[in-house]
Design a protein around this motif. Structure first.
Motif, PDB file in Angstrom:
ATOM      1  N   GLU A   1      87.553  17.078 -13.564  1.00 14.73           N
ATOM      2  CA  GLU A   1      87.691  18.230 -14.463  1.00 14.73           C
ATOM      3  C   GLU A   1      86.870  17.984 -15.720  1.00 14.73           C
TER       4      GLU A   1
ATOM      5  N   ARG B   1      86.608  14.101 -16.745  1.00 18.71           N
ATOM      6  CA  ARG B   1      87.774  13.340 -16.294  1.00 18.71           C
ATOM      7  C   ARG B   1      87.686  13.234 -14.777  1.00 18.71           C
TER       8      ARG B   1
ATOM      9  N   GLU C   1      87.224  18.234 -19.574  1.00 16.80           N
ATOM     10  CA  GLU C   1      88.339  18.326 -20.522  1.00 16.80           C
ATOM     11  C   GLU C   1      88.341  19.689 -21.207  1.00 16.80           C
ATOM     12  N   ARG C   2      89.538  20.165 -21.475  1.00 18.90           N
ATOM     13  CA  ARG C   2      89.729  21.462 -22.115  1.00 18.90           C
ATOM     14  C   ARG C   2      89.042  21.484 -23.489  1.00 18.90           C
TER      15      ARG C   2
ATOM     16  N   GLY D   1      89.978  23.088 -18.283  1.00 21.48           N
ATOM     17  CA  GLY D   1      90.472  21.826 -17.748  1.00 21.48           C
ATOM     18  C   GLY D   1      90.959  21.943 -16.313  1.00 21.48           C
TER      19      GLY D   1
ATOM     20  N   ASN E   1      84.413  16.185 -22.260  1.00 19.89           N
ATOM     21  CA  ASN E   1      84.291  14.936 -21.517  1.00 19.89           C
ATOM     22  C   ASN E   1      84.686  15.167 -20.059  1.00 19.89           C
TER      23      ASN E   1
ATOM     24  N   GLU F   1      83.361   9.589 -21.645  1.00 21.02           N
ATOM     25  CA  GLU F   1      83.012  10.226 -22.910  1.00 21.02           C
ATOM     26  C   GLU F   1      81.512  10.463 -22.903  1.00 21.02           C
TER      27      GLU F   1
ATOM     28  N   THR G   1      88.284   8.710 -17.923  1.00 18.22           N
ATOM     29  CA  THR G   1      87.590   9.693 -18.742  1.00 18.22           C
ATOM     30  C   THR G   1      86.236   9.136 -19.145  1.00 18.22           C
TER      31      THR G   1
END
Length: 160
Positions: free
Chosen positions: A118, A57, A120-121, A25, A55, A102, A100
């Protein structure tokens, strides 16, 4: 028209694939290029296989005015610290507006390379050193990527 790019007189590859088994992330930018009507740098990503993970961001930032350069430069310096938690937190605090995306298999995302973003983690729990993911119940996230350089009056340049 669109043409392949060159660096130092050598042709550059037109695309690459990225296998991801995990993401920390990390908020980052790919370049510090400002987007204008006359020129810009973009990342083009086709998400081949997402597995519902990672996803994208995006942190919208006003980057279209020379007045914003000191503010953007300060955030860029924080990115140089990489995954230092205090730097990542400082970037998040300065970029509170977040979108975000998706991602689904087959999605295409074009993103200004100067835009903070980024993945997502996530961690799929697999051993990244294992090149074979055919038997994995959660195969790696797979995307195809290239960069596009736009300059008014010139063909679009595609490169990796």
């Amino acid at each position: 028209g669109c043409a392949g790019g060159e660096m130092g007189g050598w042709p550059t590859p037109l695309g690459t694939f990225r296998r991801m088994h995990r993401s920390d992330g990390l908020i980052h930018i790919d370049t510090a290029a400002l987007l204008t009507a006359e020129r810009g740098e973009f990342a083009a990503n086709v998400y081949v296989r997402t597995g519902g993970r990672g996803n994208l961001r995006i942190y919208p930032a006003m980057q279209y005015s020379l007045l914003d350069l000191p503010w953007l430069h300060a955030l860029t310096r924080l990115c140089a610290d990489g995954c230092v938690p205090s730097s990542q937190q400082a970037i998040r605090e300065r970029l509170p507006l977040l979108r975000t995306l998706e991602l689904r298999d087959g999605d295409l995302v074009l993103l200004s390379t100067g835009r903070f973003h980024e993945v997502e983690r996530f961690d799929d729990g697999s051993d990244e050193s294992d090149e074979s993911d055919e038997s994995d119940s959660t195969p790696a996230r797979l995307s195809a990527q290239c960069w596009l350089s736009h300059q008014e009056g010139a063909p679009l340049q595609m490169w990796v």
